[in-house]
Design a protein around this motif. Sequence first.
Motif, mmCIF file in Angstrom:
data_model
loop_
_atom_site.group_PDB
_atom_site.id
_atom_site.type_symbol
_atom_site.label_atom_id
_atom_site.label_comp_id
_atom_site.label_asym_id
_atom_site.label_seq_id
_atom_site.Cartn_x
_atom_site.Cartn_y
_atom_site.Cartn_z
ATOM 1 N N GLU A 89 31.899 31.944 19.931
ATOM 2 C CA GLU A 89 31.708 30.703 19.159
ATOM 3 C C GLU A 89 30.412 30.006 19.537
ATOM 4 O OE1 GLU A 89 36.069 28.926 17.926
ATOM 5 O OE2 GLU A 89 34.969 27.994 19.552
ATOM 6 N N ARG A 90 30.115 29.997 20.811
ATOM 7 C CA ARG A 90 28.869 29.346 21.266
ATOM 8 C C ARG A 90 27.636 30.022 20.671
ATOM 9 N NH1 ARG A 90 32.178 28.689 25.835
ATOM 10 N NH2 ARG A 90 31.529 30.615 26.844
ATOM 11 N N GLU A 91 27.793 31.296 20.286
ATOM 12 C CA GLU A 91 26.698 32.042 19.661
ATOM 13 C C GLU A 91 26.767 31.998 18.137
ATOM 14 O OE1 GLU A 91 27.103 35.998 21.157
ATOM 15 O OE2 GLU A 91 26.889 35.380 23.244
ATOM 16 N N GLY A 92 27.768 31.305 17.592
ATOM 17 C CA GLY A 92 27.918 31.222 16.147
ATOM 18 C C GLY A 92 28.656 32.394 15.526
ATOM 19 N N THR A 93 29.434 33.106 16.337
ATOM 20 C CA THR A 93 30.161 34.276 15.867
ATOM 21 C C THR A 93 31.655 34.035 15.973
ATOM 22 O OG1 THR A 93 28.375 35.705 16.632
ATOM 23 C CG2 THR A 93 30.487 36.757 16.261
#
Length: 89
Positions: free
Chosen positions: A58-62
């Motif tokens: 999530e922190r990477e946008g995934t």
Amino acid sequence: MLYVISGAVACGKSTISRAVATRVPGLVAFEEDSRPARTGEERLDNLDLWIGDALALEREGTDAILGTQAPLGEVLASPRAVELEGIAP
């Protein structure tokens, strides 16, 4: 976001998870078979690990999709589940 596909052994959870992940950009598939559990306690520990993995993604946008035998209630009861942007069965 963590998407959860829950069901019995050999019902196609991993197959569906992989198929969806290959068709949806920004989605990674987790498969229960990659972290086998011999006891219910190990299964709960693995859920915590997958949720940690999903948080890192999530922190990477995934987003992540998890195929598991664990019922949705066990996923929701994980202490770190509240940290996710969302959980969808």
